[in-house]
Structures are given as structure tokens and as C-alpha cells.
Design a protein around this motif. Structure first.
Motif, mmCIF file in Angstrom:
data_model
loop_
_atom_site.group_PDB
_atom_site.id
_atom_site.type_symbol
_atom_site.label_atom_id
_atom_site.label_comp_id
_atom_site.label_asym_id
_atom_site.label_seq_id
_atom_site.Cartn_x
_atom_site.Cartn_y
_atom_site.Cartn_z
ATOM 1 N N PRO A 20 0.816 -1.211 0.000
ATOM 2 C CA PRO A 20 0.000 0.000 0.000
ATOM 3 C C PRO A 20 0.850 1.261 0.000
ATOM 4 N N ASN A 21 0.281 2.345 -0.538
ATOM 5 C CA ASN A 21 0.992 3.616 -0.565
ATOM 6 C C ASN A 21 1.169 4.183 0.827
ATOM 7 N N ASP A 22 0.206 3.967 1.694
ATOM 8 C CA ASP A 22 0.302 4.468 3.059
ATOM 9 C C ASP A 22 1.271 3.584 3.822
ATOM 10 N N GLN A 23 2.481 4.067 4.073
ATOM 11 C CA GLN A 23 3.508 3.244 4.715
ATOM 12 C C GLN A 23 3.134 2.840 6.131
ATOM 13 N N MET A 24 2.237 3.585 6.794
ATOM 14 C CA MET A 24 1.863 3.251 8.165
ATOM 15 C C MET A 24 0.750 2.210 8.215
ATOM 16 N N SER A 25 0.099 1.914 7.082
ATOM 17 C CA SER A 25 -1.058 1.030 7.113
ATOM 18 C C SER A 25 -0.705 -0.397 7.524
ATOM 19 N N PHE A 26 0.530 -0.823 7.338
ATOM 20 C CA PHE A 26 0.903 -2.179 7.716
ATOM 21 C C PHE A 26 0.877 -2.373 9.229
ATOM 22 N N LEU A 27 0.781 -1.294 9.972
ATOM 23 C CA LEU A 27 0.836 -1.395 11.420
ATOM 24 C C LEU A 27 -0.385 -2.067 12.024
ATOM 25 N N SER A 28 -1.437 -2.244 11.241
ATOM 26 C CA SER A 28 -2.599 -2.947 11.763
ATOM 27 C C SER A 28 -3.081 -3.968 10.756
ATOM 28 N N CYS A 29 -3.169 -5.196 11.201
ATOM 29 C CA CYS A 29 -3.714 -6.274 10.378
ATOM 30 C C CYS A 29 -5.039 -6.723 10.964
ATOM 31 N N HIS A 154 4.934 -2.944 22.061
ATOM 32 C CA HIS A 154 5.008 -4.243 21.389
ATOM 33 C C HIS A 154 3.897 -5.156 21.889
ATOM 34 N N CYS A 155 3.688 -5.166 23.180
ATOM 35 C CA CYS A 155 2.694 -6.044 23.785
ATOM 36 C C CYS A 155 1.284 -5.706 23.311
ATOM 37 N N ILE A 156 0.928 -4.417 23.303
ATOM 38 C CA ILE A 156 -0.443 -4.031 22.935
ATOM 39 C C ILE A 156 -0.727 -4.420 21.488
ATOM 40 N N TRP A 157 0.249 -4.226 20.629
ATOM 41 C CA TRP A 157 0.083 -4.604 19.222
ATOM 42 C C TRP A 157 -0.122 -6.117 19.113
ATOM 43 N N ASN A 163 -5.814 -11.461 19.455
ATOM 44 C CA ASN A 163 -7.224 -11.599 19.825
ATOM 45 C C ASN A 163 -8.180 -11.031 18.775
ATOM 46 N N CYS A 164 -7.683 -10.813 17.593
ATOM 47 C CA CYS A 164 -8.494 -10.249 16.511
ATOM 48 C C CYS A 164 -9.509 -11.287 16.016
ATOM 49 N N PRO A 165 -10.789 -10.905 15.956
ATOM 50 C CA PRO A 165 -11.796 -11.832 15.412
ATOM 51 C C PRO A 165 -11.461 -12.177 13.950
ATOM 52 N N GLU A 166 -11.709 -13.390 13.578
ATOM 53 C CA GLU A 166 -11.368 -13.869 12.236
ATOM 54 C C GLU A 166 -11.952 -12.983 11.138
ATOM 55 N N ASP A 167 -13.188 -12.531 11.322
ATOM 56 C CA ASP A 167 -13.837 -11.716 10.288
ATOM 57 C C ASP A 167 -13.279 -10.294 10.204
ATOM 58 N N LYS A 168 -12.428 -9.911 11.148
ATOM 59 C CA LYS A 168 -11.838 -8.570 11.153
ATOM 60 C C LYS A 168 -10.386 -8.565 10.672
ATOM 61 N N LYS A 169 -9.820 -9.760 10.491
ATOM 62 C CA LYS A 169 -8.421 -9.846 10.052
ATOM 63 C C LYS A 169 -8.297 -9.377 8.608
ATOM 64 N N ILE A 170 -7.295 -8.560 8.358
ATOM 65 C CA ILE A 170 -7.049 -8.057 7.011
ATOM 66 C C ILE A 170 -6.327 -9.136 6.216
ATOM 67 N N LYS A 171 -6.864 -9.419 5.052
ATOM 68 C CA LYS A 171 -6.307 -10.464 4.196
ATOM 69 C C LYS A 171 -5.376 -9.817 3.165
ATOM 70 N N PHE A 177 1.913 -12.772 6.388
ATOM 71 C CA PHE A 177 3.296 -12.932 6.827
ATOM 72 C C PHE A 177 3.432 -12.569 8.308
ATOM 73 N N VAL A 178 2.848 -11.433 8.710
ATOM 74 C CA VAL A 178 2.930 -10.970 10.102
ATOM 75 C C VAL A 178 2.264 -11.970 11.033
ATOM 76 N N THR A 179 1.094 -12.468 10.648
ATOM 77 C CA THR A 179 0.359 -13.430 11.477
ATOM 78 C C THR A 179 1.169 -14.712 11.669
ATOM 79 N N GLU A 180 1.766 -15.210 10.605
ATOM 80 C CA GLU A 180 2.581 -16.427 10.700
ATOM 81 C C GLU A 180 3.819 -16.196 11.568
ATOM 82 N N ALA A 181 4.437 -15.045 11.422
ATOM 83 C CA ALA A 181 5.610 -14.719 12.242
ATOM 84 C C ALA A 181 5.231 -14.639 13.718
ATOM 85 N N MET A 182 4.063 -14.064 14.004
ATOM 86 C CA MET A 182 3.597 -13.976 15.395
ATOM 87 C C MET A 182 3.375 -15.362 15.985
#
Length: 188
Positions: A20-29, A154-157, A163-171, A177-182
Motif C-alpha cells: 500500500p501507498n500508506d507506509q503506516m497502514s501495515f501497522l494494523s492487520c 510491542h505487547c499491545i500490538w 485476539n483479533c476476530p477472524e472476520d476482522k483480520k485483514i487479508k 506474513f505478520v500473522t505467521e511470524a507472530m
């Protein structure tokens, strides 16, 4: 030949969610909110703190990534920068502990989705408790500033994404990649 610049650029991608063009958007999945609703205010505080603390040359292109000394200095600078911003936001008491009520209020103010505010409310309590007993590897060394604000961030993120509901996870490729790394990190 064109001159190389010291900043990253978005490369062309068939799927804009991949890069994405918004470089900060990756901060939330998780959901549409990130914790950077007041990004301009936060950046102003960071720059103010960097000046106060005389922190310069933090950009990765200005450092030797293979020098342990340089990396340790950068880590210490980030710890102090985070502490300074936290103090300027009045989220830390004189003893160096995070103020739970103020942190909850600030965290919720950054979010517009009610379901995420509920997750964040529980996560703040969990994370403030975790900052009281940091992992030995992180607490090792003589840090001149408090690790608590950085550990909390780090902890709050992690808590919100775990604890993100499945229907709210960004695909997206990045979020997968982030989810698998976590998951791998949490298994350690």
C-alpha cells in the motif's frame, strides 16, 4: 544512472494491498484502525524528543547493520525516545510506571471501532502487568531509560492481533506474513 535515495519507495504491485501507498497502514492487520490516528502529533513529539535527547542518524542508511555497537546505540536511542514521548503524553508516573487509566483512555481514543476498544481495554491491563516483569533478555544491560513504554507498545500490538476476530483480520500478503511470524514467535 540516477542517484540512489536514502528512503524506501513503494514498488509497483498487481495487488495494492500487498504494497500500500500508506507506509503506516501495515501497522494494523486487525480491522481498519491502526494506533496512529494522531500520527502527526506523535511524530511531532518524537522529533521534539529526538532533539532533546540529541538523537541523530537513526535512519538505517546512516548506520552499519553489522556493528553490534551501532545496533545497541540505536536500540538504546529508541528506548529513550519511546520513554520521552510517553512522558510527554503524561502516561508515565515519576516512578517510571505506566498510568493504567490514562493509557487506556489514550489507547481507546486512537480507535474508532467499538469491538477493538473492548480488546484494547483488556490488552492494556495485560500489557501493563507484563511491563512490570520484562523478559530477562530484554532487561539485561544497563539501560539509561525505561524499557516499559517500548515493551508496552510491542505487547499491545501483539495482544490486539492475537485476539483479533477472524472476520476482522485483514487479508493481505503482509498481514499473512505478520500473522505467521507472530505464531512462530509465540511458540518459542
Amino acid at each position: 544512472m540516477k542517484a540512489l535515495h536514502g528512503s524506501r519507495v513503494v514498488r509497483q504491485a498487481a495487488d495494492p494491498s500487498v504494497c500500500p501507498n500508506d507506509q503506516m497502514s501495515f501497522l494494523s492487520c486487525c480491522g481498519k484502525d491502526s494506533f496512529h490516528k494522531d500520527l502527526e502529533k506523535q511524530m511531532t513529539l518524537m522529533f521534539s524528543c529526538a532533539v532533546e535527547l540529541n538523537i541523530t542518524n537513526m535512519h538505517p542508511n546512516n548506520t552499519d547493520p553489522f556493528s553490534c555497537e551501532v545496533i545497541q546505540k540505536q536500540q538504546e536511542a529508541m528506548i529513550c525516545l519511546t520513554e520521552c514521548v510517553t512522558k510527554k503524553l503524561n502516561l508515565m508516573d515519576d516512578s517510571g510506571n505506566l498510568k493504567e487509566a490514562e493509557v487506556k483512555e489514550m489507547t481507546k481514543s486512537q480507535l474508532s471501532e467499538d469491538w477493538k476498544k473492548e480488546i484494547a481495554d483488556k490488552a492494556v491491563t495485560t500489557c501493563i502487568e507484563k511491563t512490570k516483569n520484562p523478559p530477562a533478555a530484554m532487561a539485561a544491560g544497563n539501560h539509561k531509560c525505561s524499557l516499559k513504554p517500548l515493551l508496552f507498545g510491542h505487547c499491545i500490538w501483539n495482544e490486539i492481533h492475537a485476539n483479533c476476530p477472524e472476520d476482522k483480520k485483514i487479508k493481505s500478503t503482509m498481514c499473512t506474513f505478520v500473522t505467521e511470524a507472530m505464531k512462530q514467535y509465540q511458540q518459542k
